[in-house]
Structures are given as C-alpha cells and as structure tokens.
Design an enzyme around this catalytic site. Sequence first.
Site, short mmCIF file in Angstrom:
data_model
loop_
_atom_site.label_atom_id
_atom_site.label_comp_id
_atom_site.label_asym_id
_atom_site.label_seq_id
_atom_site.Cartn_x
_atom_site.Cartn_y
_atom_site.Cartn_z
CE1 TYR A 182 3.56 -14.55 1.37
CE2 TYR A 182 5.22 -12.65 1.46
CZ TYR A 182 5.07 -13.83 1.60
OH TYR A 182 5.58 -14.75 2.17
CG ASN A 184 6.01 -8.68 1.52
OD1 ASN A 184 5.00 -8.80 0.80
ND2 ASN A 184 7.22 -8.76 0.88
CE LYS A 185 3.81 -7.19 -2.25
NZ LYS A 185 3.51 -8.17 -3.25
CD GLN A 186 2.49 -0.86 0.24
OE1 GLN A 186 2.31 -2.23 -0.02
NE2 GLN A 186 2.86 0.09 -0.46
#
Length: 375
Positions: A182, A184-186
């Site tokens: 998603y 907002n992930k790394q």
Amino acid sequence: MTPQEVIPLARPVIGDRERELVDGVLRSRQLSLGPTVTEFERMWADRIGTRHAVACSSGTAGLHCCLHALGIGPGDEVITSSFSFVASANVIVYTGATPVFAEVDPLTFNMDPAAVEAAITPRTRAILIVDIFGYPADVPALVAIAERHGLAIVEDACQSIDGDFNGKKLGTHGHPAVYGFYANKQLTTAEGGVVLTDDDALYLLLKSLTNQGRSDDGAWLVHSRLGFNYRLSDVHAAIGIAQIERLDWMQDARARIAGRYQARMASVDGVTPMYEGPQRRSWFVYAPRLDPDLDRDAIIGRLEAEGVSAKPYLPCIHLQPYYRTDHGHAPGELPVTEEISASTIALPFFCEMTDEQVDRVCDTMERAIQAERAA
Ligand SMILES: *Cc1c(COP(=O)(O)O)cnc(C)c1O
C-alpha cells in the site's frame, strides 16, 4: 517552506523510473498475467533468498491465501496480536476460524511468546506472527512453540519489508511471510503484496489460489479448486520493479530520518522514543509513546493546528467496533496491548523528509506538550 505547509504522515517516492516502466507495460498491451509480474516475483525471491515469491493484489490477499492454503477453517483458532492493523485478524475471520489475541511485549510491541503458548487450546491450528512497526517478533521462539505443538505459522511482515531476525531475512525462517505494498509502506505498488516461501507445493497452491483456482499446469479455463482473483496487475508490478531498484536508498533514508527523530525525541519531556533493541528495525512508521498523563487527542489537535499531521496509531484490533459487537471483545482483556495502543502517536515519516521538517515536528511536539501540561 512556509510555516503553514502541512507535513503529511506519509508520502511515496515516485519518479521517472516508475513512469517509464508503467508506460512500457501500457505500450506492451500485456496488462495482466504478463512478464512484468513474473519479473517482479523473481526480483523479490532473489532479494530475500527464497525459492519463490507470489505477487498478489494486496498484503491482505496474500495473508488470506496463506491461511486458506493451510486448510484453516471453521472451528479452528489462530493466535495473533491485537496490536496490529485490522487486516491481520480479518484474514483469520475470512477463513471461518477464530482469532485469539495474545498479549504483547511492552518493549517490542510484538506478541510475547509465553502469552502465545498460554493461549494454545486443542483447537489452535496456527500462529499468525505480526512484526509491528517493522521490529521483528521473536521468530525463533515462536517457531519453537509452533514445532512443540504442531502448529503452522504465517508471518505478517507487511510493516517489515526487507526485514530480518538475526540477519536472516523474514520469509526464510521456514514459514511463509507476506509483505504489503500500500502507498504508505516502505515500498509501494499503489496496492499489492507478495508471499515469500521456500515450499514448492505451497508456491503452486498460492499461484492457483490467487488466480481463480486454475489448475497447476496453467490450463486457462480449468479450475481445480475454489480460488480468488487476488492477482497483481503488470501495471502495478512495473511500479514495484522501479521501487525495488530504489529500495536500498529508501530504506537508508528512512533509517537516517528515524535516527534524527530518535536523537531529538530523547530530550523531549513527555515522549519515549521508539524501542531500539538487538534486532534491526525496518522503519515503517515513526510512532513514539506519550506519557500516560498527556491527552493524546489534545496533542494531536495542537500538532495539526500547526501543520504537523499526526494520528493515534495503532488502535487495538479487539476494541474495534466490529470485534466488540461480533466477537464479544471488551476493554480490559489485554492490559499491555491497550496501554501501548493508548499512548503511541504516529508522526510524519517518509523518505524525502528534510532535516528541517523533522526538526519542525520535534519542536512543535515539544511546544504542544508544554502547552498541554500548562493547560
Ligand atoms: C499494511 C498492512 C497489511 C496489508 O495491507 P494491504 O493494504 O492489504 O496491503 C497487513 N497487516 C499489517 C500489519 C499492515 O500494516
């Protein structure tokens, strides 16, 4: 930077390389089940050192498929953490099994192995490990418990992309691990996920389950089992390939920004910086704790009034409205989890954050706490 500029909680790095690879897929007209997804899977397996990687449409889809592949269903119990994003418990409910929440460790915020062992009943079939905030759970201890009791393990490493325990990458500890992509992930594919596994049979089953239960020989309209459409498209995989190419840089940037936060927050009265233990953290969020006497919502209000995004993060799963009404959970069940969940606050954290932005967040936090204490 104007004083009014709002610093967001998260912001993905998207550059020319993502645009170029996405454009290549669009021009190729092979938008799904094409070579780009295969290449994306190969890159993950090579990077982590697993035999296989199965791309899927989300981290949630990957976790659900793993539990389904293990045959978990009605009447079964799966032990997991309530201090997690809701998806890690929902996937257990999807199978018809019951999530059983084990208390977490007050430092790492991950499941306490002793609490996991105490939660085992004759119905327990699996442990769903969560590596929350990118700090790895005590994987060896949980594996030992699972072996003693004949339980399966699925690891939700969605917040711990490219993470490891004692230098051994998550996904190579003998059970499947899942990453989520998603925005907002790394690392992001907009939406997406991957399951990492060394198990050839599980790999074939996951490939089939994510692709409508098609037979293992790839025959197009032969469906050997009930499957799902949990495929990742080649368009999304193209974004992911560009992101893997910059993953080392992105991880280093996150670690550097976290280091600046940690050093500064250590001297902010009322704040406990994030735990730094023997394991390496794959930095997902920056979420320190506030002292219990502070009103977190009021602090968040003060931060947001000054253009600093902040959120109460994470709410515990067992206290979500659905888990109270449909599963009978109530406050007081998990005192450690509930206390942690009531005190952690997510602050702006992304690769391209400048030192000035980090300092501005810390200064604003310090002022907000002072103002709250004076109020
Ligand atoms: C992000 C995340 C997931 C998966 O999320 P998707 O949005 O489905 O990719 C699962 N568990 C945790 C703990 C997460 O943070």
